[in-house]
Design an enzyme around this catalytic site. Sequence first.
Site, PDB file in Angstrom:
ATOM      1  N   GLY A  13       0.565  -1.096  -0.196  1.00 47.47           N
ATOM      2  CA  GLY A  13      -0.126  -0.044  -0.289  1.00 47.47           C
ATOM      3  C   GLY A  13      -0.143   1.178  -0.219  1.00 47.47           C
ATOM      4  O   GLY A  13       0.813   2.639   0.696  1.00 47.47           O
ATOM      5  N   ASN A  15       0.962   3.393  -2.814  1.00 44.40           N
ATOM      6  CA  ASN A  15       0.577   3.911  -3.106  1.00 44.40           C
ATOM      7  C   ASN A  15       0.147   4.926  -2.802  1.00 44.40           C
ATOM      8  O   ASN A  15      -0.390   5.766  -2.687  1.00 44.40           O
ATOM      9  CB  ASN A  15       1.010   3.712  -4.673  1.00 44.40           C
ATOM     10  CG  ASN A  15       1.696   3.274  -5.605  1.00 44.40           C
ATOM     11  OD1 ASN A  15       1.843   4.477  -6.045  1.00 44.40           O
ATOM     12  ND2 ASN A  15       2.470   2.095  -5.845  1.00 44.40           N
ATOM     13  N   MET A  89      -3.702  -6.680  -6.838  1.00 44.45           N
ATOM     14  CA  MET A  89      -3.067  -7.875  -7.999  1.00 44.45           C
ATOM     15  C   MET A  89      -4.513  -8.895  -8.766  1.00 44.45           C
ATOM     16  O   MET A  89      -3.842 -10.131  -9.171  1.00 44.45           O
ATOM     17  CB  MET A  89      -2.162  -9.377  -6.945  1.00 44.45           C
ATOM     18  CG  MET A  89      -0.966  -8.190  -6.499  1.00 44.45           C
ATOM     19  SD  MET A  89       0.143  -7.230  -7.448  1.00 44.45           S
ATOM     20  CE  MET A  89      -0.066  -8.637  -8.561  1.00 44.45           C
ATOM     21  N   ILE A  91      -7.305  -9.535 -11.525  1.00 40.76           N
ATOM     22  CA  ILE A  91      -7.762  -9.368 -12.465  1.00 40.76           C
ATOM     23  C   ILE A  91      -9.577  -8.743 -12.903  1.00 40.76           C
ATOM     24  O   ILE A  91      -9.808  -9.365 -12.646  1.00 40.76           O
ATOM     25  CB  ILE A  91      -7.035  -9.937 -13.880  1.00 40.76           C
ATOM     26  CG1 ILE A  91      -5.997  -9.750 -13.831  1.00 40.76           C
ATOM     27  CG2 ILE A  91      -7.883  -9.475 -15.634  1.00 40.76           C
ATOM     28  CD1 ILE A  91      -5.260 -10.709 -15.168  1.00 40.76           C
ATOM     29  N   LEU A  92      -9.670  -7.498 -12.971  1.00 37.72           N
ATOM     30  CA  LEU A  92     -11.008  -7.777 -12.838  1.00 37.72           C
ATOM     31  C   LEU A  92     -11.872  -7.956 -14.479  1.00 37.72           C
ATOM     32  O   LEU A  92     -11.585  -7.326 -15.466  1.00 37.72           O
ATOM     33  CB  LEU A  92     -11.269  -6.024 -12.475  1.00 37.72           C
ATOM     34  CG  LEU A  92     -10.946  -6.033 -11.080  1.00 37.72           C
ATOM     35  CD1 LEU A  92     -10.831  -4.221 -11.263  1.00 37.72           C
ATOM     36  CD2 LEU A  92     -11.415  -6.302  -9.632  1.00 37.72           C
ATOM     37  N   ASN A 106      -5.358   1.778 -13.329  1.00 37.46           N
ATOM     38  CA  ASN A 106      -4.502   1.041 -13.023  1.00 37.46           C
ATOM     39  C   ASN A 106      -1.899   2.064 -12.801  1.00 37.46           C
ATOM     40  O   ASN A 106      -2.415   2.950 -13.790  1.00 37.46           O
ATOM     41  CB  ASN A 106      -4.161  -0.718 -13.379  1.00 37.46           C
ATOM     42  CG  ASN A 106      -3.340  -1.008 -12.844  1.00 37.46           C
ATOM     43  OD1 ASN A 106      -2.784  -1.471 -12.188  1.00 37.46           O
ATOM     44  ND2 ASN A 106      -2.117  -1.676 -14.039  1.00 37.46           N
ATOM     45  N   HIS A 108       1.398   0.797 -12.943  1.00 35.22           N
ATOM     46  CA  HIS A 108       2.219  -0.846 -13.965  1.00 35.22           C
ATOM     47  C   HIS A 108       3.710   0.053 -13.692  1.00 35.22           C
ATOM     48  O   HIS A 108       4.073   0.625 -14.496  1.00 35.22           O
ATOM     49  CB  HIS A 108       2.004  -1.025 -15.030  1.00 35.22           C
ATOM     50  CG  HIS A 108       2.607  -2.120 -15.630  1.00 35.22           C
ATOM     51  ND1 HIS A 108       2.063  -3.256 -15.148  1.00 35.22           N
ATOM     52  CD2 HIS A 108       3.406  -2.279 -16.163  1.00 35.22           C
ATOM     53  CE1 HIS A 108       2.681  -4.162 -15.153  1.00 35.22           C
ATOM     54  NE2 HIS A 108       3.376  -3.506 -16.458  1.00 35.22           N
TER      55      HIS A 108
HETATM   56  C1  GRF Z   1       3.358  -1.169  -7.852  1.00 32.32           C
HETATM   57  O1  GRF Z   1       5.400  -0.750  -7.844  1.00 32.32           O
HETATM   58  C2  GRF Z   1       2.433  -0.585  -8.674  1.00 32.32           C
HETATM   59  O2  GRF Z   1       3.427  -0.347  -9.829  1.00 32.32           O
HETATM   60  C3  GRF Z   1       2.436  -1.831  -8.853  1.00 32.32           C
HETATM   61  O3  GRF Z   1       2.262  -2.547  -7.155  1.00 32.32           O
HETATM   62  C4  GRF Z   1       2.742  -2.202  -6.398  1.00 32.32           C
HETATM   63  C5  GRF Z   1       1.641  -1.690  -5.409  1.00 32.32           C
HETATM   64  O4  GRF Z   1       2.845  -1.271  -4.404  1.00 32.32           O
HETATM   65  N1  GRF Z   1       1.289  -2.324  -9.655  1.00 32.32           N
HETATM   66  P1  GRF Z   1       2.345  -0.957  -3.256  1.00 32.32           P
HETATM   67  O5  GRF Z   1       1.813  -1.403  -2.855  1.00 32.32           O
HETATM   68  O6  GRF Z   1       1.602   0.941  -3.725  1.00 32.32           O
HETATM   69  O7  GRF Z   1       3.672  -0.584  -2.406  1.00 32.32           O
END
Ligand code: GRF
Length: 195
Positions: A13, A15, A89, A91-92, A106, A108
């Site tokens: 988490g 982000n 993680m 897929i919807l 999203n 990536h």
């Molecule tokens: C991020 O690097 C994002 O690009 C990928 O999963 C990671 C999630 O990291 N889809 P966090 O859970 O936000 O620390």
Amino acid sequence: MSFSLAVFISGTGSNLNALIQHINEGQLKAKISVVVSDHEDAAGLAYAKQAQIPFLTLPQGLKRQEFDAQLIQSLSGFDFDLVVLAGFMRILGADFIQYVGGRIINIHPSLLPKYPGLNTYQKVLSSEDRYHGCTIHWVTAKLDAGPIIQQVSFAIEATDDLSSLKRKTQALEHQTYWQAIELIRLKKSLPPLVD
Ligand code: GRF
């Protein structure tokens, strides 16, 4: 009127935490109305609890259609303008994308269209690429292939390894995701049409 987000996570988490910080600092003019996790023990739920954001978790082991149906039902009590996948993680399916009217994005960890899917850092290290970075894109039924909203790159150094690439990429993600959401709030990026 406030712009509200449903943020979906599966893991650490970081982000989500960065979005909360940018909201608190007033750069991202939005609120998070709900955090969703597909793991009840996702570490990132701690950020939602700390910030007193409602959260919901879904049971594991559901097939895609069952999962999407339960998700739609669980979200019915929440108002949100945009779904923000932040390390989610699962897929919807097309049903869910249609339910949110294509208003789902999203982040990536690669310079899409290079390296969709998992293990982007391993893939880039075994390539001749000179740059790596992150991409924020609209989510469509095709994995990691929706229209790009924003992409940021950095030069790979000879000394880079898996952990330094991940650290540099995630630092960029934390600086970038909120800006893409601001572009959407300001209608400078619009969702693709859904059938
Ligand atoms: C991020 O690097 C994002 O690009 C990928 O999963 C990671 C999630 O990291 N889809 P966090 O859970 O936000 O620390």
